[in-house]
Scaffold this active site. Structure first.
Site, PDB file in Angstrom:
ATOM      1  CG  HIS A 149      -2.063   0.907   1.133  1.00  0.00           C
ATOM      2  ND1 HIS A 149      -1.977   2.253   1.392  1.00  0.00           N
ATOM      3  CD2 HIS A 149      -3.330   0.663   0.736  1.00  0.00           C
ATOM      4  CE1 HIS A 149      -3.153   2.806   1.174  1.00  0.00           C
ATOM      5  NE2 HIS A 149      -3.994   1.880   0.775  1.00  0.00           N
ATOM      6  CG  ASP A 155      -8.382  -4.228  -2.785  1.00  0.00           C
ATOM      7  OD1 ASP A 155      -7.555  -3.307  -2.844  1.00  0.00           O
ATOM      8  OD2 ASP A 155      -9.606  -4.055  -2.920  1.00  0.00           O
TER       9      ASP A 155
HETATM   10  C1  SDX Z   1      -6.157   0.100  -2.883  1.00  0.00           C
HETATM   11  O1  SDX Z   1      -4.411   4.637  -2.008  1.00  0.00           O
HETATM   12  C2  SDX Z   1      -5.322   4.001  -1.391  1.00  0.00           C
HETATM   13  O2  SDX Z   1      -5.736   4.336  -0.306  1.00  0.00           O
HETATM   14  C3  SDX Z   1      -5.884   2.808  -2.131  1.00  0.00           C
HETATM   15  C4  SDX Z   1      -6.917   1.971  -1.388  1.00  0.00           C
HETATM   16  C5  SDX Z   1      -8.178   2.740  -1.136  1.00  0.00           C
HETATM   17  O3  SDX Z   1      -8.900   2.370  -0.227  1.00  0.00           O
HETATM   18  O4  SDX Z   1      -8.469   3.672  -1.926  1.00  0.00           O
HETATM   19  O5  SDX Z   1      -6.375   1.536  -0.155  1.00  0.00           O
HETATM   20  C6  SDX Z   1      -7.319   0.738  -2.197  1.00  0.00           C
HETATM   21  O6  SDX Z   1      -5.896   0.439  -3.995  1.00  0.00           O
HETATM   22  C7  SDX Z   1      -5.308  -0.879  -2.118  1.00  0.00           C
HETATM   23  C8  SDX Z   1      -4.061  -1.353  -2.950  1.00  0.00           C
HETATM   24  C9  SDX Z   1      -4.548  -2.440  -3.890  1.00  0.00           C
HETATM   25  N1  SDX Z   1      -3.483  -2.801  -4.860  1.00  0.00           N
HETATM   26  C10 SDX Z   1      -2.887  -4.010  -4.814  1.00  0.00           C
HETATM   27  O7  SDX Z   1      -3.083  -4.864  -3.940  1.00  0.00           O
HETATM   28  C11 SDX Z   1      -1.961  -4.259  -5.987  1.00  0.00           C
HETATM   29  C12 SDX Z   1      -0.627  -4.818  -5.473  1.00  0.00           C
HETATM   30  N2  SDX Z   1       0.066  -3.730  -4.742  1.00  0.00           N
HETATM   31  C13 SDX Z   1       1.023  -2.952  -5.463  1.00  0.00           C
HETATM   32  O8  SDX Z   1       0.705  -2.717  -6.803  1.00  0.00           O
HETATM   33  C14 SDX Z   1       1.542  -1.751  -4.659  1.00  0.00           C
HETATM   34  O9  SDX Z   1       1.794  -2.193  -3.401  1.00  0.00           O
HETATM   35  C15 SDX Z   1       0.699  -0.487  -4.588  1.00  0.00           C
HETATM   36  C16 SDX Z   1       0.352   0.035  -5.946  1.00  0.00           C
HETATM   37  C17 SDX Z   1      -0.531  -0.732  -3.810  1.00  0.00           C
HETATM   38  C18 SDX Z   1       1.546   0.566  -3.865  1.00  0.00           C
HETATM   39  O10 SDX Z   1       2.631   0.788  -4.640  1.00  0.00           O
HETATM   40  P1  SDX Z   1       3.686   1.970  -4.293  1.00  0.00           P
HETATM   41  O11 SDX Z   1       3.407   2.624  -3.005  1.00  0.00           O
HETATM   42  O12 SDX Z   1       3.784   2.822  -5.495  1.00  0.00           O
HETATM   43  O13 SDX Z   1       4.974   1.181  -3.992  1.00  0.00           O
HETATM   44  P2  SDX Z   1       5.923   0.649  -5.100  1.00  0.00           P
HETATM   45  O14 SDX Z   1       5.102   0.110  -6.241  1.00  0.00           O
HETATM   46  O15 SDX Z   1       6.941   1.712  -5.384  1.00  0.00           O
HETATM   47  O16 SDX Z   1       6.597  -0.590  -4.358  1.00  0.00           O
HETATM   48  C19 SDX Z   1       7.632  -0.366  -3.388  1.00  0.00           C
HETATM   49  C20 SDX Z   1       8.473  -1.632  -3.453  1.00  0.00           C
HETATM   50  C21 SDX Z   1       8.878  -1.985  -4.883  1.00  0.00           C
HETATM   51  O17 SDX Z   1      10.102  -2.663  -4.808  1.00  0.00           O
HETATM   52  P3  SDX Z   1      11.466  -1.783  -5.160  1.00  0.00           P
HETATM   53  O18 SDX Z   1      11.236  -1.149  -6.518  1.00  0.00           O
HETATM   54  O19 SDX Z   1      11.539  -0.724  -4.015  1.00  0.00           O
HETATM   55  O20 SDX Z   1      12.563  -2.781  -5.116  1.00  0.00           O
HETATM   56  O21 SDX Z   1       7.685  -2.747  -2.983  1.00  0.00           O
HETATM   57  C22 SDX Z   1       7.494  -3.669  -4.035  1.00  0.00           C
HETATM   58  C23 SDX Z   1       7.825  -2.962  -5.341  1.00  0.00           C
HETATM   59  O22 SDX Z   1       8.354  -3.892  -6.288  1.00  0.00           O
HETATM   60  N3  SDX Z   1       6.090  -4.074  -4.004  1.00  0.00           N
HETATM   61  C24 SDX Z   1       5.649  -5.308  -4.179  1.00  0.00           C
HETATM   62  C25 SDX Z   1       4.263  -5.235  -4.031  1.00  0.00           C
HETATM   63  N4  SDX Z   1       3.896  -3.964  -3.800  1.00  0.00           N
HETATM   64  C26 SDX Z   1       5.037  -3.240  -3.790  1.00  0.00           C
HETATM   65  N5  SDX Z   1       6.313  -6.470  -4.461  1.00  0.00           N
HETATM   66  C27 SDX Z   1       5.521  -7.578  -4.574  1.00  0.00           C
HETATM   67  N6  SDX Z   1       4.178  -7.598  -4.432  1.00  0.00           N
HETATM   68  C28 SDX Z   1       3.514  -6.438  -4.157  1.00  0.00           C
HETATM   69  N7  SDX Z   1       2.190  -6.453  -4.028  1.00  0.00           N
END
Ligand code: SDX
Length: 431
Positions: free
Chosen positions: A308, A366
């Site tokens: 998140h 989710d």
């Molecule tokens: C919702 O914003 C909100 O409040 C949203 C929400 C709401 O109520 O409105 O809470 C609802 O959207 C919840 C999130 C649902 N999405 C998912 O479950 C999809 C999977 N999650 C990721 O796509 C990700 O965690 C995000 C998009 C939710 C957050 O991404 P960020 O904050 O932009 O973080 P990032 O993508 O930069 O990741 C940071 C690191 C990365 O590694 P590095 O590049 O630093 O080496 O963490 C890793 C990412 O690769 N990472 C994950 C991961 N999520 C982040 N690695 C594996 N699996 C994951 N799910």
């Protein structure tokens, strides 16, 4: 906003600037950079807005480190346990918990706005039956901007309130109609004798051929899912609604823009993607293979339902949702649901894996919602429409708050330009 007593010092290109610092009720201070470009001739740079406050708000507060979520100061776990969705809608819209009389009037108002204009039924017929329900919802909610002209003057507070009530009331009807259309069943009209969640289940699962009785435990679980998704500060879809409405656009069109943004798998589409991932994993013994893929920099795969932007601890909504999952599956006699087994084992493994601990990746809202919704009989394509039904109150509350702020202006970010400098046109014969 209070006059700032604190300042931040910025030195750039040899010049030093004092920028006002504002303190919130709770949470991090903010540096006011509104005059920065005028004073220093520089922009700030923050793609994805990871460190940028786009507005001030009194509606919802998230403490990502502690895993806390407050709606008008009330913790989400207390609201999920003691309140219900329409009361939370009142709280988000008006700022205080309603008296019994205020709640009764509000629930009556919402109940009496649940039907959509009969002419709108024809819009559904223009879609293919196999359209994703989110595509249908974007289209039909956008089309509301062509119908309710007496609640589109965004400068009129009463019209803003009526538009808010219409959207909260009609969203379940439109979502249920999108579902019925996708399965080739007749639309079921809303019923005023049912509460909000029970009415939605009835509109989705009743058929003309027989009586449909809503199970009160499933209605309670549905209401809790609505409550847990209601609002969440300036998430992507809420920010979309705020930016769209900053130009004074039609309220229904702005909410349609929010639905479009919510659809993405990184945001509201994650519940559908999460369940599809759990089905792909299939059995507990295949979890390590997927954990390895999620950690592999060369593999775009991510564990859907994990991570998140704000929460760097357990999403408090996931904790409540997990309890609901156990209750619903126990009621339905499928507490040995293989998907739930995979989900629980995946959560346990991920929470003890160094990669997920280091990157503070916890289950989010989710992660468990899809399991409950599937157990209740919804196809995965209906998971995000249900999220949209719930988040409508957050969108309209934030929209109303922005329009009520006399300081609000059109949103117009700048950029870091990396393109060509000026150059002369070259005739085609000289290229
Ligand atoms: C919702 O914003 C909100 O409040 C949203 C929400 C709401 O109520 O409105 O809470 C609802 O959207 C919840 C999130 C649902 N999405 C998912 O479950 C999809 C999977 N999650 C990721 O796509 C990700 O965690 C995000 C998009 C939710 C957050 O991404 P960020 O904050 O932009 O973080 P990032 O993508 O930069 O990741 C940071 C690191 C990365 O590694 P590095 O590049 O630093 O080496 O963490 C890793 C990412 O690769 N990472 C994950 C991961 N999520 C982040 N690695 C594996 N699996 C994951 N799910």
């Amino acid at each position: 906003m209070t006059k700032s007593q604190k300042t931040a010092t910025l030195t750039v290109h040899g010049e030093t600037y004092e920028l006002p610092v504002f303190s919130p009720t709770v949470g991090p201070d903010v540096i006011d950079i509104r005059k920065l470009y005028g004073q220093a001739g520089v922009f700030t740079y923050d793609p994805g807005f990871t460190s940028t406050a786009s507005c001030d708000s009194t509606i919802t507060y998230i403490d990502g480190e502690k895993g806390e979520l407050l709606h008008r100061g009330y913790p989400i776990d207390q609201l999920a346990a003691k309140s219900h969705y329409l009361e939370v809608c009142y709280l988000l819209l008006y700022g205080e918990l309603p008296s019994a009389a205020q709640l009764e009037e509000f629930e009556t108002t919402i109940t009496r706005h649940t039907m959509i204009h009969e002419q709108m039924h024809y819009f559904f017929r223009g879609f293919r039956r196999d359209s994703h329900p989110m595509a249908t919802m974007v289209g039909v909610v956008g089309a509301m901007s062509a119908f309710y002209h007496d609640s589109t003057d965004v400068s009129d507070e009463r019209q803003r309130e009526i538009a808010s009530h219409r959207l909260i009331a009609k969203m379940p009807t439109i979502a249920a109609m999108a579902y019925k259309y996708s399965v080739g069943q007749p639309f079921v009209y809303p019923r005023n004798d049912l509460d909000y969640a029970a009415n939605f289940l009835h509109m989705c699962f009743a058929v003309p051929a027989e009586e449909y009785h809503v199970d009160p435990i499933l209605a309670r679980a549905m209401d809790r899912i609505f409550t847990l998704h209601a609002d969440h500060e300036q998430n992507a879809s809420t920010s979309t609604v705020r930016l769209a409405s900053s130009s004074g656009a039609n309220p229904f069109a702005c909410i349609a823009a929010g639905i479009a943004c919510l659809w993405g798998p990184a945001h509201g589409g994650a519940n559908q993607a999460c369940l599809e991932m759990l089905k792909e994993i299939g059995t507990v013994d295949r979890i390590p293979e997927y954990i390895a893929r999620a950690k592999d920099k060369n593999d775009p795969f991510r564990l859907m339902g994990f991570g998140h932007r704000v929460y760097k601890n357990m999403d408090p909504r996931a904790t409540v949702m997990k309890q609901s999952a156990d209750e619903v599956l126990d009621l339905l006699g499928i507490d040995n649901n293989p998907l739930l087994q995979v989900a629980k084992e995946l959560e346990k493994i991920a929470l003890h894996d160094d990669y997920f601990i280091e990157k503070k990746l916890f289950p989010n809202v989710d992660f468990y919602s899809g399991i409950i919704l599937e157990a209740m009989g919804f196809p995965t394509s209906m998971f995000t429409p249900i999220f949209a039904v719930s988040r409508t109150v957050g969108w309209v509350s934030q929209w109303k708050e922005q329009l009520a702020d006399p300081q609000h202006k059109i949103g117009r970010p700048r950029q870091l330009y990396l393109g060509e400098t000026m150059r002369d046109y070259v005739d085609i014969e000289n290229r």
